[in-house]
Design a protein around this motif. Structure first.
Motif, PDB file in Angstrom:
ATOM      1  N   GLU A 132       0.829  -1.204   0.000  1.00 10.45           N
ATOM      2  CA  GLU A 132       0.000   0.000   0.000  1.00 10.45           C
ATOM      3  C   GLU A 132       0.865   1.256   0.000  1.00 10.45           C
ATOM      4  O   GLU A 132       0.576   2.222  -0.693  1.00 10.45           O
ATOM      5  CB  GLU A 132      -0.957   0.002   1.201  1.00 10.45           C
ATOM      6  CG  GLU A 132      -1.846   1.225   1.259  1.00 10.45           C
ATOM      7  CD  GLU A 132      -2.658   1.471  -0.018  1.00 10.45           C
ATOM      8  OE1 GLU A 132      -2.756   2.645  -0.436  1.00 10.45           O
ATOM      9  OE2 GLU A 132      -3.177   0.509  -0.604  1.00 10.45           O
ATOM     10  N   ARG A 133       1.935   1.272   0.759  1.00  9.11           N
ATOM     11  CA  ARG A 133       2.821   2.442   0.807  1.00  9.11           C
ATOM     12  C   ARG A 133       3.497   2.657  -0.552  1.00  9.11           C
ATOM     13  O   ARG A 133       3.631   3.795  -1.008  1.00  9.11           O
ATOM     14  CB  ARG A 133       3.862   2.264   1.913  1.00  9.11           C
ATOM     15  CG  ARG A 133       4.824   3.414   2.055  1.00  9.11           C
ATOM     16  CD  ARG A 133       4.157   4.699   2.513  1.00  9.11           C
ATOM     17  NE  ARG A 133       3.882   4.609   3.932  1.00  9.11           N
ATOM     18  CZ  ARG A 133       3.197   5.499   4.616  1.00  9.11           C
ATOM     19  NH1 ARG A 133       2.710   6.565   4.031  1.00  9.11           N
ATOM     20  NH2 ARG A 133       2.977   5.336   5.896  1.00  9.11           N
ATOM     21  N   ARG A 135       2.326   1.813  -3.466  1.00  8.36           N
ATOM     22  CA  ARG A 135       1.287   2.348  -4.360  1.00  8.36           C
ATOM     23  C   ARG A 135       1.076   3.829  -4.086  1.00  8.36           C
ATOM     24  O   ARG A 135       0.950   4.635  -5.020  1.00  8.36           O
ATOM     25  CB  ARG A 135      -0.023   1.570  -4.187  1.00  8.36           C
ATOM     26  CG  ARG A 135       0.033   0.154  -4.750  1.00  8.36           C
ATOM     27  CD  ARG A 135      -1.334  -0.510  -4.842  1.00  8.36           C
ATOM     28  NE  ARG A 135      -2.029  -0.643  -3.584  1.00  8.36           N
ATOM     29  CZ  ARG A 135      -1.904  -1.675  -2.752  1.00  8.36           C
ATOM     30  NH1 ARG A 135      -1.107  -2.684  -3.061  1.00  8.36           N
ATOM     31  NH2 ARG A 135      -2.595  -1.734  -1.637  1.00  8.36           N
ATOM     32  N   GLN A 136       1.065   4.195  -2.809  1.00  6.44           N
ATOM     33  CA  GLN A 136       0.849   5.588  -2.443  1.00  6.44           C
ATOM     34  C   GLN A 136       1.955   6.485  -3.006  1.00  6.44           C
ATOM     35  O   GLN A 136       1.681   7.515  -3.611  1.00  6.44           O
ATOM     36  CB  GLN A 136       0.781   5.719  -0.919  1.00  6.44           C
ATOM     37  CG  GLN A 136       0.560   7.135  -0.439  1.00  6.44           C
ATOM     38  CD  GLN A 136       0.620   7.239   1.078  1.00  6.44           C
ATOM     39  OE1 GLN A 136       1.398   6.536   1.736  1.00  6.44           O
ATOM     40  NE2 GLN A 136      -0.200   8.117   1.635  1.00  6.44           N
ATOM     41  N   ARG A 139       1.728   6.770  -6.829  1.00  9.39           N
ATOM     42  CA  ARG A 139       0.643   7.682  -7.241  1.00  9.39           C
ATOM     43  C   ARG A 139       1.100   9.129  -7.125  1.00  9.39           C
ATOM     44  O   ARG A 139       0.834   9.948  -8.001  1.00  9.39           O
ATOM     45  CB  ARG A 139      -0.613   7.458  -6.390  1.00  9.39           C
ATOM     46  CG  ARG A 139      -1.476   6.304  -6.836  1.00  9.39           C
ATOM     47  CD  ARG A 139      -2.834   6.291  -6.133  1.00  9.39           C
ATOM     48  NE  ARG A 139      -2.753   6.065  -4.703  1.00  9.39           N
ATOM     49  CZ  ARG A 139      -2.743   4.874  -4.121  1.00  9.39           C
ATOM     50  NH1 ARG A 139      -2.850   3.784  -4.851  1.00  9.39           N
ATOM     51  NH2 ARG A 139      -2.671   4.757  -2.806  1.00  9.39           N
ATOM     52  N   LEU A 140       1.781   9.452  -6.040  1.00 11.39           N
ATOM     53  CA  LEU A 140       2.251  10.823  -5.837  1.00 11.39           C
ATOM     54  C   LEU A 140       3.400  11.168  -6.782  1.00 11.39           C
ATOM     55  O   LEU A 140       3.544  12.315  -7.195  1.00 11.39           O
ATOM     56  CB  LEU A 140       2.655  11.034  -4.378  1.00 11.39           C
ATOM     57  CG  LEU A 140       1.499  10.954  -3.377  1.00 11.39           C
ATOM     58  CD1 LEU A 140       2.019  10.949  -1.949  1.00 11.39           C
ATOM     59  CD2 LEU A 140       0.510  12.092  -3.599  1.00 11.39           C
ATOM     60  N   VAL A 154       3.285  12.706   2.938  1.00 11.45           N
ATOM     61  CA  VAL A 154       2.891  11.467   3.629  1.00 11.45           C
ATOM     62  C   VAL A 154       3.567  11.298   4.991  1.00 11.45           C
ATOM     63  O   VAL A 154       3.465  10.240   5.611  1.00 11.45           O
ATOM     64  CB  VAL A 154       3.134  10.214   2.739  1.00 11.45           C
ATOM     65  CG1 VAL A 154       2.286  10.270   1.491  1.00 11.45           C
ATOM     66  CG2 VAL A 154       4.604  10.058   2.382  1.00 11.45           C
ATOM     67  N   ASN A 164      10.948   3.257  -0.794  1.00 12.93           N
ATOM     68  CA  ASN A 164       9.688   2.726  -1.311  1.00 12.93           C
ATOM     69  C   ASN A 164       9.629   2.824  -2.835  1.00 12.93           C
ATOM     70  O   ASN A 164       9.157   1.906  -3.502  1.00 12.93           O
ATOM     71  CB  ASN A 164       8.501   3.464  -0.689  1.00 12.93           C
ATOM     72  CG  ASN A 164       8.163   2.937   0.687  1.00 12.93           C
ATOM     73  OD1 ASN A 164       7.632   1.853   0.815  1.00 12.93           O
ATOM     74  ND2 ASN A 164       8.488   3.701   1.706  1.00 12.93           N
ATOM     75  N   ILE A 190      -2.208   1.188  -9.556  1.00 12.91           N
ATOM     76  CA  ILE A 190      -2.305   2.490  -8.872  1.00 12.91           C
ATOM     77  C   ILE A 190      -3.355   3.325  -9.576  1.00 12.91           C
ATOM     78  O   ILE A 190      -3.702   3.090 -10.706  1.00 12.91           O
ATOM     79  CB  ILE A 190      -0.970   3.263  -8.803  1.00 12.91           C
ATOM     80  CG1 ILE A 190      -0.432   3.616 -10.187  1.00 12.91           C
ATOM     81  CG2 ILE A 190       0.044   2.489  -8.007  1.00 12.91           C
ATOM     82  CD1 ILE A 190       0.722   4.578 -10.171  1.00 12.91           C
TER      83      ILE A 190
END
Length: 190
Positions: A132-133, A135-136, A139-140, A154, A164, A190
């Motif tokens: 999840e991290r 993907r986050q 995305r950013l 974040v 990451n 994503i």
């Protein structure tokens, strides 16, 4: 326009009735909560709340409502995310009208419906390897943000964000972060 066309096509079916339409995810949740339809057709990419989050919210607001994803974004990662969110089916918008009506009927009686080509792609592309991290941060990073800018957003250190991003690059087999973003988007991760 497409939303209206889908509603009109489904209204032509003697056994189907359209009880509401919505232009975004938040509105879809409100309409489903108010109308409690048997089946809610949902897109993946919409303004505001996306279709995955809206699927979860519809299922929470109206547990008896089944969700059928109808989208142009036929990506294996989206299929898995949609099913995990509680969707009962996933079909592409370019399917013939008869197939869409049949998918609505099948989902209504409790069956699962998945576009066959997408199901095959999902099997052979494998599951989303990203945490999840990861993907986050991908995305950013998609809009060109630096590791420091992502870190500030974040609440992580820039080094952790770089770690990451590096892990995500390796997991998707990319040469750099831009390629990792593109691969993850193409696969619907994503």
């Amino acid at each position: 326009m497409l939303r209206g066309a889908l509603a009109a096509l489904l209204e032509l079916e003697a056994d189907l009735t359209v009880v509401g339409v919505a232009g975004d995810g938040d509105e879809a949740v409100r309409v489903a909560s108010d109308a409690a339809p048997d089946v809610c057709l949902m897109d993946i990419q919409m303004p505001g709340m996306d279709g995955i989050a809206a699927t979860q919210a519809v299922r929470a607001a109206s547990p008896a409502t089944r969700v059928l994803i109808v989208t142009t974004f036929a990506r294996p990662g989206y299929l898995r995310s949609a099913l995990d969110a509680g969707a009962s089916g996933f079909v592409v918008k370019d399917a013939p009208a008869e197939q869409l009506a049949d998918a609505v009927r099948r989902v209504h009686v409790g069956l699962r419906v998945v576009d066959p080509a997408l199901a095959e792609a999902s099997l052979f592309d494998g599951a989303n390897p990203l945490s999840e991290r990861e993907r986050q941060v991908l995305r950013l990073a998609a809009d060109g943000r630096s590791a420091a800018a992502i870190a500030a957003e974040v609440f992580l250190s820039a080094g952790t964000v770089r770690n990451n991003l590096s892990a995500a690059i390796g997991k998707v087999g990319a040469a750099n972060r831009a390629q990792a973003v593109r691969i993850a988007q193409d696969k619907g991760w994503i």
